[in-house]
Design an enzyme around this catalytic site. Structure first.
Site, short mmCIF file in Angstrom:
data_model
loop_
_atom_site.label_atom_id
_atom_site.label_comp_id
_atom_site.label_asym_id
_atom_site.label_seq_id
_atom_site.Cartn_x
_atom_site.Cartn_y
_atom_site.Cartn_z
N ASP A 89 0.79 -1.24 0.00
CA ASP A 89 0.00 0.00 0.00
C ASP A 89 0.82 1.29 0.00
O ASP A 89 0.26 2.38 0.10
CB ASP A 89 -0.96 0.00 1.20
CG ASP A 89 -2.11 -0.98 0.98
OD1 ASP A 89 -2.63 -1.02 -0.14
OD2 ASP A 89 -2.45 -1.70 1.93
N ASP A 145 -6.70 -3.81 -6.55
CA ASP A 145 -6.38 -2.52 -5.90
C ASP A 145 -4.93 -2.11 -6.14
O ASP A 145 -4.58 -0.93 -6.12
CB ASP A 145 -6.58 -2.58 -4.37
CG ASP A 145 -7.73 -3.44 -3.92
OD1 ASP A 145 -8.11 -4.36 -4.64
OD2 ASP A 145 -8.23 -3.20 -2.81
N1 GLY Z 1 -7.38 -1.36 -0.91
C1 GLY Z 1 -8.34 -1.70 0.04
C2 GLY Z 1 -9.73 -1.37 -0.30
O1 GLY Z 1 -10.06 -0.88 -1.34
O2 GLY Z 1 -10.56 -1.64 0.54
#
Ligand code: GLY
Length: 406
Positions: A124, A189
């Site tokens: 992330d 994501d």
């Molecule tokens: N990347 C985590 C979400 O979208 O919940």
């Protein structure tokens, strides 16, 4: 010293939040009759978040969402994938208003997360550092922020495996992920972490970050997408051979369903890839994802949390998915002969209605209501979320720049 800075800033924020946002309200906006009037929307959003900045500075914490007991939930100070969004919103509002309070707020709050640039245990870092320090660098040109971004990118690329051709999203030796039997999970994501890598190649002149981003985008295009251009959430790979072990969901309704925020991350991610590479394959991919999403939106153009959840029309909406989608669509609009203007206006009109936008001072000063974190985990259902607000502000600013005069 830090304490004194916070106290001075609290005083200033309190003073200014009582006043009108000068720069915004003084602007003359000319738009065609049919277009959405985004300037008043941005003014209201600015006032609402000024109240939240005040709370954040008093608490010396970064807001994330609202708890079940109706208190603000702050980001986990150890690490939180959402920790870059509120500082990022502050940067956007500094750019939009010129008010130094926003800059001071962004600087003070992002200091709390800077040491996370060394973390190599999750993917992330792109979200976290591109939204905070990345926006800070673009706006202030402060070279110190460049170093932070380069360090974060170096940490992120330690997770790239050449055999797989992707950056690993989650470690599988801890947390709920350890119970899934996955070996090398990559989630849609993760497309959002590539912007940091493209940007760091531009900043350093070293193409290795960009090369990894391109390889990741190509592998994801090959393995995450279905024939109808929807995507699954998780693809699990064999890290030794690079072969796909299976396709799953973690936050969607089922392995075969289309989790709404996942579709939005994919769309946004390929628009970014096109921005940095000019490669038409990414543009085509983005247009195909957009077509899929727009074909599945309900009447008010705000998605249910999963396009395939069987309890539609009683299922919760996910406003964060709408905000991410619209920001991406505004950038995508005009790249080809396909126009998304009608849909962009419809989504914005819905989001700015009382149904989805909170009244000033309510909703713990989050702008938008009715987002979803993760239904399968029973977490953050029908709540405000800092990232819904971040992409909404980004969309309003993009809209203002692209379509409005004045
Ligand atoms: N990347 C985590 C979400 O979208 O919940």
């Amino acid at each position: 010293m830090q304490q004194i800075k916070f106290i001075i800033l609290i005083g200033l924020v309190t003073l200014v939040s009582c006043k009108k946002s000068k720069n915004l309200s003084q602007r003359t906006v000319v738009s065609t009759e049919e277009r959405i009037k985004v300037t008043p929307m941005l003014e209201s959003a600015t006032k609402q978040l000024m109240g939240q900045l005040d709370k954040a500075i008093r608490a010396e914490k970064i807001p994330r969402t609202v708890n079940e007991n109706d208190s603000i939930r702050w980001v986990n100070p150890k690490f939180d994938w959402t920790e870059g969004f509120f500082p990022g919103s502050c940067w956007y509002l500094y750019e939009s208003t010129g008010d130094p309070l926003w800059k001071d707020g962004a600087v003070l709050l992002q200091k709390q997360i800077e040491s996370h640039k060394f973390r190599t245990d999750n993917h992330d870092l792109g979200f976290v550092f591109n939204c905070s320090f990345g926006n800070g660098l673009k706006i202030t040109k402060d070279e110190v922020y460049k170093d932070v971004l380069v360090t974060a990118a170096n940490s992120l690329i330690t997770r790239f495996n050449e055999k797989v051709g992707c950056i690993k999203s989650w470690d599988v030796d801890k947390g709920w992920q350890s119970e899934k039997g996955w070996e090398y999970p990559v989630i849609i994501d993760n497309m959002m972490n590539l912007e940091l890598l493209f940007e760091v190649s531009k900043l350093t002149g070293d193409s290795k970050y960009r090369d990894i981003a391109i390889t990741h985008a190509n592998t994801t295009m090959k393995n995450h997408f279905r024939a109808n251009h929807s995507s699954c959430h998780v693809v699990d790979y064999n890290p030794d051979t690079g072969k796909v072990r299976g396709k799953y969901t973690a936050q969607g309704y089922s392995d075969d369903s289309s989790w709404a925020r996942g579709q939005a991350w994919g769309l946004y991610g390929y628009v970014v890839c096109y921005r940095y590479t000019n490669d038409k394959r990414y543009l085509d991919q983005a247009n195909k994802i957009a077509k899929y999403i727009l074909g599945r939106l309900p009447e008010d153009f705000v998605p249910y949390w999963d396009y395939d959840t069987p309890d539609i029309p009683n299922a919760p909406r996910d406003v964060s998915a709408a905000a991410i989608t619209i920001s991406a669509l505004i950038e995508l609009d005009g790249f080809t002969e396909v126009s998304y203007l009608k849909e962009i206006d419809k989504i914005l009109k819905s989001l700015s209605s009382d149904v989805y936008t909170a009244k000033l001072g309510e909703n713990h000063n989050f702008i938008l209501k009715h987002s979803v974190g993760s239904i399968p985990h029973g977490a953050e259902i029908d709540v405000p979320l800092s990232y819904a607000d971040y992409y909404y502000i980004e969309a309003l600013i993009r809209y203002q720049r692209k379509y409005m005069e004045g």
